[in-house]
Design a protein around this motif. Structure first.
Motif, PDB file in Angstrom:
ATOM      1  N   LEU A 194      -3.746  -5.990  12.356  1.00 16.93           N
ATOM      2  CA  LEU A 194      -5.096  -5.463  12.268  1.00 16.93           C
ATOM      3  C   LEU A 194      -5.767  -5.521  13.635  1.00 16.93           C
ATOM      4  O   LEU A 194      -5.507  -6.445  14.413  1.00 16.93           O
ATOM      5  CB  LEU A 194      -5.913  -6.268  11.253  1.00 16.93           C
ATOM      6  N   PRO A 195      -6.641  -4.577  13.927  1.00 20.84           N
ATOM      7  CA  PRO A 195      -7.347  -4.627  15.209  1.00 20.84           C
ATOM      8  C   PRO A 195      -8.326  -5.808  15.231  1.00 20.84           C
ATOM      9  O   PRO A 195      -8.760  -6.285  14.184  1.00 20.84           O
ATOM     10  CB  PRO A 195      -8.080  -3.289  15.257  1.00 20.84           C
ATOM     11  N   PRO A 196      -8.684  -6.283  16.415  1.00 16.82           N
ATOM     12  CA  PRO A 196      -9.592  -7.443  16.514  1.00 16.82           C
ATOM     13  C   PRO A 196     -10.955  -7.212  15.869  1.00 16.82           C
ATOM     14  O   PRO A 196     -11.587  -8.147  15.397  1.00 16.82           O
ATOM     15  CB  PRO A 196      -9.742  -7.666  18.015  1.00 16.82           C
ATOM     16  N   GLU A 197     -11.411  -5.973  15.820  1.00 17.11           N
ATOM     17  CA  GLU A 197     -12.729  -5.699  15.255  1.00 17.11           C
ATOM     18  C   GLU A 197     -12.716  -5.507  13.735  1.00 17.11           C
ATOM     19  O   GLU A 197     -13.716  -5.137  13.144  1.00 17.11           O
ATOM     20  CB  GLU A 197     -13.353  -4.467  15.932  1.00 17.11           C
ATOM     21  N   TRP A 198     -11.599  -5.798  13.080  1.00 15.49           N
ATOM     22  CA  TRP A 198     -11.459  -5.618  11.633  1.00 15.49           C
ATOM     23  C   TRP A 198     -12.375  -6.589  10.913  1.00 15.49           C
ATOM     24  O   TRP A 198     -12.324  -7.798  11.120  1.00 15.49           O
ATOM     25  CB  TRP A 198     -10.002  -5.866  11.233  1.00 15.49           C
ATOM     26  N   ASP A 199     -13.244  -6.066  10.020  1.00 12.62           N
ATOM     27  CA  ASP A 199     -14.177  -6.905   9.268  1.00 12.62           C
ATOM     28  C   ASP A 199     -13.936  -6.856   7.768  1.00 12.62           C
ATOM     29  O   ASP A 199     -14.461  -7.689   7.033  1.00 12.62           O
ATOM     30  CB  ASP A 199     -15.625  -6.462   9.539  1.00 12.62           C
ATOM     31  N   ASP A 200     -13.162  -5.917   7.297  1.00 14.82           N
ATOM     32  CA  ASP A 200     -12.900  -5.778   5.865  1.00 14.82           C
ATOM     33  C   ASP A 200     -11.903  -6.833   5.407  1.00 14.82           C
ATOM     34  O   ASP A 200     -11.244  -7.477   6.229  1.00 14.82           O
ATOM     35  CB  ASP A 200     -12.348  -4.382   5.579  1.00 14.82           C
ATOM     36  N   PRO A 201     -11.769  -7.022   4.088  1.00 15.60           N
ATOM     37  CA  PRO A 201     -10.740  -7.950   3.596  1.00 15.60           C
ATOM     38  C   PRO A 201      -9.336  -7.508   4.031  1.00 15.60           C
ATOM     39  O   PRO A 201      -9.072  -6.310   4.163  1.00 15.60           O
ATOM     40  CB  PRO A 201     -10.876  -7.886   2.079  1.00 15.60           C
ATOM     41  N   VAL A 202      -8.464  -8.462   4.219  1.00 11.65           N
ATOM     42  CA  VAL A 202      -7.088  -8.165   4.633  1.00 11.65           C
ATOM     43  C   VAL A 202      -6.340  -7.543   3.448  1.00 11.65           C
ATOM     44  O   VAL A 202      -6.349  -8.098   2.350  1.00 11.65           O
ATOM     45  CB  VAL A 202      -6.372  -9.452   5.104  1.00 11.65           C
ATOM     46  N   PRO A 203      -5.707  -6.391   3.631  1.00  8.43           N
ATOM     47  CA  PRO A 203      -4.991  -5.756   2.516  1.00  8.43           C
ATOM     48  C   PRO A 203      -3.741  -6.551   2.142  1.00  8.43           C
ATOM     49  O   PRO A 203      -3.069  -7.114   2.991  1.00  8.43           O
ATOM     50  CB  PRO A 203      -4.637  -4.375   3.059  1.00  8.43           C
ATOM     51  N   SER A 204      -3.447  -6.570   0.843  1.00  7.36           N
ATOM     52  CA  SER A 204      -2.237  -7.257   0.381  1.00  7.36           C
ATOM     53  C   SER A 204      -1.057  -6.305   0.271  1.00  7.36           C
ATOM     54  O   SER A 204       0.090  -6.734   0.248  1.00  7.36           O
ATOM     55  CB  SER A 204      -2.494  -7.949  -0.954  1.00  7.36           C
ATOM     56  N   SER A 205      -1.350  -5.013   0.181  1.00  7.48           N
ATOM     57  CA  SER A 205      -0.295  -3.995   0.165  1.00  7.48           C
ATOM     58  C   SER A 205      -0.887  -2.672   0.625  1.00  7.48           C
ATOM     59  O   SER A 205      -2.092  -2.453   0.528  1.00  7.48           O
ATOM     60  CB  SER A 205       0.318  -3.850  -1.228  1.00  7.48           C
ATOM     61  N   VAL A 206      -0.019  -1.795   1.108  1.00 10.04           N
ATOM     62  CA  VAL A 206      -0.438  -0.483   1.605  1.00 10.04           C
ATOM     63  C   VAL A 206       0.609   0.536   1.171  1.00 10.04           C
ATOM     64  O   VAL A 206       1.816   0.255   1.191  1.00 10.04           O
ATOM     65  CB  VAL A 206      -0.550  -0.486   3.149  1.00 10.04           C
ATOM     66  N   VAL A 207       0.136   1.724   0.787  1.00 11.40           N
ATOM     67  CA  VAL A 207       1.039   2.817   0.458  1.00 11.40           C
ATOM     68  C   VAL A 207       0.929   3.863   1.561  1.00 11.40           C
ATOM     69  O   VAL A 207      -0.153   4.345   1.868  1.00 11.40           O
ATOM     70  CB  VAL A 207       0.678   3.444  -0.906  1.00 11.40           C
ATOM     71  N   ALA A 208       2.059   4.172   2.172  1.00  7.15           N
ATOM     72  CA  ALA A 208       2.111   5.201   3.219  1.00  7.15           C
ATOM     73  C   ALA A 208       2.795   6.423   2.628  1.00  7.15           C
ATOM     74  O   ALA A 208       4.019   6.542   2.647  1.00  7.15           O
ATOM     75  CB  ALA A 208       2.868   4.678   4.430  1.00  7.15           C
ATOM     76  N   GLN A 209       1.985   7.336   2.095  1.00  7.60           N
ATOM     77  CA  GLN A 209       2.541   8.529   1.455  1.00  7.60           C
ATOM     78  C   GLN A 209       2.886   9.616   2.458  1.00  7.60           C
ATOM     79  O   GLN A 209       3.608  10.549   2.120  1.00  7.60           O
ATOM     80  CB  GLN A 209       1.564   9.067   0.418  1.00  7.60           C
ATOM     81  N   HIS A 210       2.372   9.508   3.676  1.00  7.49           N
ATOM     82  CA  HIS A 210       2.657  10.539   4.673  1.00  7.49           C
ATOM     83  C   HIS A 210       4.080  10.434   5.223  1.00  7.49           C
ATOM     84  O   HIS A 210       4.545  11.341   5.892  1.00  7.49           O
ATOM     85  CB  HIS A 210       1.649  10.452   5.823  1.00  7.49           C
ATOM     86  N   LEU A 211       4.769   9.349   4.931  1.00  6.41           N
ATOM     87  CA  LEU A 211       6.159   9.193   5.369  1.00  6.41           C
ATOM     88  C   LEU A 211       7.092   9.807   4.338  1.00  6.41           C
ATOM     89  O   LEU A 211       6.749   9.977   3.173  1.00  6.41           O
ATOM     90  CB  LEU A 211       6.485   7.718   5.550  1.00  6.41           C
ATOM     91  N   THR A 212       8.292  10.144   4.775  1.00  3.90           N
ATOM     92  CA  THR A 212       9.297  10.657   3.850  1.00  3.90           C
ATOM     93  C   THR A 212      10.508   9.749   3.908  1.00  3.90           C
ATOM     94  O   THR A 212      11.140   9.667   4.951  1.00  3.90           O
ATOM     95  CB  THR A 212       9.717  12.093   4.223  1.00  3.90           C
TER      96      THR A 212
END
Length: 158
Positions: free
Chosen positions: A93-111
Motif C-alpha cells: 500500500l502507498p504511504p498515504e493509504w488511510d482506508d482499512p487494509v484489504p483482506s482480499s482483492v479480485v483482479a478481473q482485468h487479468l486473464t
C-alpha cells in the motif's frame, strides 16, 4: 567417585557398577505450552512418518485455502471463467493509504482473473482456527462470486 551431573539419575543394580543414565523423566515435556521440542518434533528417522509436528502460520493458512478449494472443486468444473487464486502475506500500500487494509482483492482485468488473499489481514482479527476458516471462506466465496457474477450463497457447500 564424584556425583553425577545435575539432572541425571543414578541406577545401581545388584553386582553392577553405578550407571548414570540420561535426563530425568519429564524433561522433554511440553514446557510453557509451546508444543513438542527436540528430535521427535523434527522431520527425520525419529519422528513418526518423518512429519514435523510444527507447521508455520503460512503453511497452516495454505492448508486452509487448499481445503476450501477442494470443497469448491465442482464449481471450478462447471464455470467457464478461469480464476487463479493467489495467497500473499500483505498488500503493498502507498504511504498515504488511510482506508482499512484489504483482506482480499479480485483482479478481473487479468486473464485469467485473479483472486488474491492476504494472509496477515485475514488472520489478524481471528482468535481461533475456526474463525480463520470462516474469514477465508467468506473472502474466497465473495471473490469467486464477483468473478463468476453469481451470489456467494449459491457457491457455499457448507
Amino acid at each position: 567417585m564424584g556425583h553425577p551431573p545435575r539432572g541425571t539419575r543414578r541406577f545401581v543394580g545388584p553386582g553392577l557398577d553405578p550407571i548414570v543414565l540420561g535426563p530425568r523423566p519429564g524433561r522433554l515435556r511440553d514446557r510453557r505450552g509451546r508444543g513438542a521440542r527436540g528430535p521427535l518434533a523434527l522431520p527425520g528417522p525419529l519422528s513418526p512418518a518423518s512429519v514435523p509436528l510444527h507447521r508455520s502460520p503460512r503453511d497452516a493458512f495454505d492448508r486452509i485455502v487448499s481445503e476450501i478449494l477442494a470443497a469448491l472443486e465442482p464449481h471450478f468444473v462447471r464455470e467457464t471463467d478461469d480464476v487463479d487464486i493467489v495467497v500473499e502475506e500483505a498488500p503493498l500500500l502507498p504511504p498515504e493509504w488511510d482506508d482499512p487494509v484489504p483482506s482480499s482483492v479480485v483482479a478481473q482485468h487479468l486473464t485469467p482473473a485473479r483472486l488474491i488473499l492476504y494472509r496477515l489481514p485475514l488472520s489478524r482479527g481471528c482468535t481461533s482456527r475456526a474463525d480463520l476458516e470462516d474469514a477465508v471462506w467468506d473472502a474466497v466465496l465473495d471473490g469467486l462470486a464477483e468473478v463468476w457474477h453469481v451470489p456467494p450463497d449459491s457457491l457455499d457447500p457448507r
